[in-house]
Design a protein around this motif. Structure first.
Motif, mmCIF file in Angstrom:
data_model
loop_
_atom_site.group_PDB
_atom_site.id
_atom_site.type_symbol
_atom_site.label_atom_id
_atom_site.label_comp_id
_atom_site.label_asym_id
_atom_site.label_seq_id
_atom_site.Cartn_x
_atom_site.Cartn_y
_atom_site.Cartn_z
ATOM 1 N N TYR A 22 0.824 -1.217 0.000
ATOM 2 C CA TYR A 22 0.000 0.000 0.000
ATOM 3 C C TYR A 22 0.858 1.267 0.000
ATOM 4 O O TYR A 22 0.345 2.357 0.219
ATOM 5 N N THR A 23 2.175 1.108 -0.242
ATOM 6 C CA THR A 23 3.117 2.224 -0.162
ATOM 7 C C THR A 23 3.861 2.404 -1.484
ATOM 8 O O THR A 23 3.760 1.569 -2.386
ATOM 9 N N CYS A 24 4.672 3.463 -1.550
ATOM 10 C CA CYS A 24 5.476 3.734 -2.744
ATOM 11 C C CYS A 24 6.551 2.680 -2.961
ATOM 12 O O CYS A 24 7.106 2.577 -4.054
ATOM 13 N N GLU A 25 6.845 1.894 -1.928
ATOM 14 C CA GLU A 25 7.837 0.834 -2.075
ATOM 15 C C GLU A 25 7.206 -0.473 -2.554
ATOM 16 O O GLU A 25 7.905 -1.445 -2.824
ATOM 17 N N GLY A 26 5.896 -0.479 -2.674
ATOM 18 C CA GLY A 26 5.167 -1.658 -3.143
ATOM 19 C C GLY A 26 4.340 -1.306 -4.366
ATOM 20 O O GLY A 26 4.780 -0.551 -5.237
ATOM 21 N N ARG A 27 3.104 -1.801 -4.416
ATOM 22 C CA ARG A 27 2.215 -1.553 -5.562
ATOM 23 C C ARG A 27 1.531 -0.186 -5.480
ATOM 24 O O ARG A 27 0.899 0.240 -6.434
ATOM 25 N N ASP A 28 1.608 0.458 -4.323
ATOM 26 C CA ASP A 28 1.006 1.787 -4.119
ATOM 27 C C ASP A 28 -0.493 1.777 -4.420
ATOM 28 O O ASP A 28 -1.012 2.643 -5.112
ATOM 29 N N VAL A 29 -1.180 0.755 -3.900
ATOM 30 C CA VAL A 29 -2.627 0.632 -4.098
ATOM 31 C C VAL A 29 -3.350 0.959 -2.792
ATOM 32 O O VAL A 29 -2.778 0.837 -1.705
ATOM 33 N N SER A 30 -4.594 1.365 -2.907
ATOM 34 C CA SER A 30 -5.372 1.707 -1.714
ATOM 35 C C SER A 30 -5.647 0.453 -0.884
ATOM 36 O O SER A 30 -5.894 -0.621 -1.432
ATOM 37 N N PRO A 31 -5.604 0.599 0.445
ATOM 38 C CA PRO A 31 -5.888 -0.543 1.313
ATOM 39 C C PRO A 31 -7.394 -0.779 1.404
ATOM 40 O O PRO A 31 -8.191 0.137 1.183
ATOM 41 N N PRO A 32 -7.795 -1.997 1.758
ATOM 42 C CA PRO A 32 -9.212 -2.237 2.003
ATOM 43 C C PRO A 32 -9.625 -1.548 3.299
ATOM 44 O O PRO A 32 -8.866 -1.561 4.274
ATOM 45 N N LEU A 33 -10.784 -0.925 3.294
ATOM 46 C CA LEU A 33 -11.317 -0.249 4.484
ATOM 47 C C LEU A 33 -12.750 -0.703 4.716
ATOM 48 O O LEU A 33 -13.529 -0.814 3.759
ATOM 49 N N ASN A 34 -13.096 -0.956 5.966
ATOM 50 C CA ASN A 34 -14.455 -1.359 6.352
ATOM 51 C C ASN A 34 -14.913 -0.465 7.497
ATOM 52 O O ASN A 34 -14.111 -0.119 8.360
ATOM 53 N N TRP A 35 -16.195 -0.131 7.513
ATOM 54 C CA TRP A 35 -16.717 0.652 8.619
ATOM 55 C C TRP A 35 -18.090 0.145 9.009
ATOM 56 O O TRP A 35 -18.779 -0.510 8.237
ATOM 57 N N PRO A 105 1.844 5.772 1.498
ATOM 58 C CA PRO A 105 2.952 6.292 2.281
ATOM 59 C C PRO A 105 4.278 6.209 1.520
ATOM 60 O O PRO A 105 4.553 5.221 0.844
ATOM 61 N N CYS A 106 5.067 7.269 1.667
ATOM 62 C CA CYS A 106 6.386 7.340 1.036
ATOM 63 C C CYS A 106 7.222 8.349 1.829
ATOM 64 O O CYS A 106 7.713 9.324 1.280
ATOM 65 N N PRO A 107 7.350 8.136 3.146
ATOM 66 C CA PRO A 107 7.994 9.149 3.986
ATOM 67 C C PRO A 107 9.490 9.294 3.688
ATOM 68 O O PRO A 107 10.188 8.290 3.537
ATOM 69 N N PRO A 108 9.970 10.518 3.601
ATOM 70 C CA PRO A 108 11.379 10.744 3.302
ATOM 71 C C PRO A 108 12.313 10.335 4.441
ATOM 72 O O PRO A 108 13.452 9.943 4.202
ATOM 73 N N ILE A 109 11.822 10.419 5.670
ATOM 74 C CA ILE A 109 12.660 10.098 6.835
ATOM 75 C C ILE A 109 11.760 9.731 8.009
ATOM 76 O O ILE A 109 10.685 10.301 8.191
ATOM 77 N N GLY A 110 12.169 8.750 8.781
ATOM 78 C CA GLY A 110 11.484 8.437 10.035
ATOM 79 C C GLY A 110 10.200 7.643 9.905
ATOM 80 O O GLY A 110 9.735 7.321 8.810
ATOM 81 N N LEU A 111 9.631 7.346 11.069
ATOM 82 C CA LEU A 111 8.381 6.605 11.194
ATOM 83 C C LEU A 111 7.222 7.596 11.197
ATOM 84 O O LEU A 111 7.134 8.439 12.087
ATOM 85 N N ALA A 152 -2.230 4.127 11.423
ATOM 86 C CA ALA A 152 -1.211 3.094 11.256
ATOM 87 C C ALA A 152 0.099 3.785 10.884
ATOM 88 O O ALA A 152 0.107 4.976 10.558
ATOM 89 N N VAL A 153 1.192 3.056 10.931
ATOM 90 C CA VAL A 153 2.504 3.652 10.727
ATOM 91 C C VAL A 153 3.240 3.029 9.538
ATOM 92 O O VAL A 153 2.933 1.914 9.117
ATOM 93 N N TYR A 154 4.227 3.788 9.035
ATOM 94 C CA TYR A 154 5.102 3.258 7.986
ATOM 95 C C TYR A 154 6.422 4.004 8.017
ATOM 96 O O TYR A 154 6.451 5.208 8.251
ATOM 97 N N GLN A 155 7.488 3.270 7.776
ATOM 98 C CA GLN A 155 8.833 3.834 7.642
ATOM 99 C C GLN A 155 9.483 3.134 6.453
ATOM 100 O O GLN A 155 9.455 1.909 6.355
ATOM 101 N N LYS A 156 10.021 3.951 5.524
ATOM 102 C CA LYS A 156 10.656 3.375 4.352
ATOM 103 C C LYS A 156 11.858 2.518 4.745
ATOM 104 O O LYS A 156 12.560 2.829 5.704
ATOM 105 N N THR A 157 12.098 1.477 3.959
ATOM 106 C CA THR A 157 13.207 0.584 4.242
ATOM 107 C C THR A 157 14.477 1.017 3.514
ATOM 108 O O THR A 157 15.560 0.563 3.860
ATOM 109 N N HIS A 158 14.362 1.870 2.504
ATOM 110 C CA HIS A 158 15.551 2.326 1.743
ATOM 111 C C HIS A 158 15.705 3.816 1.868
ATOM 112 O O HIS A 158 14.790 4.550 1.830
#
Length: 158
Positions: A22-35, A105-111, A152-158
């Motif tokens: 769901y991030t720029c490091e993957g397929r960058d697709v929207s996650p499933p959401l339920n309410w 998500p595609c954060p330049p730095i940090g969590l 939810a959180v994300y931190q780039k691996t590269h």
């Protein structure tokens, strides 16, 4: 009696890590959401996904907008992964890449913390044209019956 309006994703838990797809490091697709638990009188839903930690969680300067959707019909209670056809009547606005649709998500730095927010509205909003998060928030003012949030959180691996 207060409603228990909730938002969740089968892809990640509250305060958990957003999967790479769901991030720029993957397929960058929207996650499933339920309410569930929308209050009586709900006529439509709106969703905003943003990151208040941009660009650096140690010194945030802006809230970066990843997705804006409104006029999701009141009989809808989920959006599937990688949605490419929104429910009838729904509209997507501009994210902070100045594009329509979801960007992950595609954060330049940090969590970073990503806030997935859903609003139950007492109206169907008029066509807002090429709208931003700020335009949507203005249009929703006075019409929000309930809101729910999934962080939810994300931190780039590269």
């Amino acid at each position: 009696m207060p409603t228990s309006f909730t938002l969740e994703s089968p892809a990640f838990k509250a305060n958990g890590e957003i999967p790479r797809q769901y991030t720029c490091e993957g397929r960058d697709v929207s996650p499933p959401l339920n309410w569930k638990g929308a209050p009586k009188g709900t006529k439509s839903f709106a969703i905003i996904v943003d990151d208040p930690d941009a660009p650096d969680p140690a010194a945030p300067k802006t809230t970066w907008v990843h997705w804006v959707v409104f006029n999701i019909p009141s009989d809808t209670n989920a959006l599937p992964e990688n949605i490419n056809k929104l429910p009838r009547g729904s509209h997507e606005g501009l994210n902070d890449w100045k594009a329509v649709g979801y960007r992950g998500p595609c954060p330049p730095i940090g969590l970073h913390h990503y806030h997935h927010k859903i609003y139950a509205l007492d109206t169907v909003l008029p066509d807002l044209g090429r709208f931003s998060k700020a335009d949507l928030e203005e249009a929703m003012r006075g019409h929000i019956l309930a809101e729910a949030e999934l962080v939810a959180v994300y931190q780039k691996t590269h």
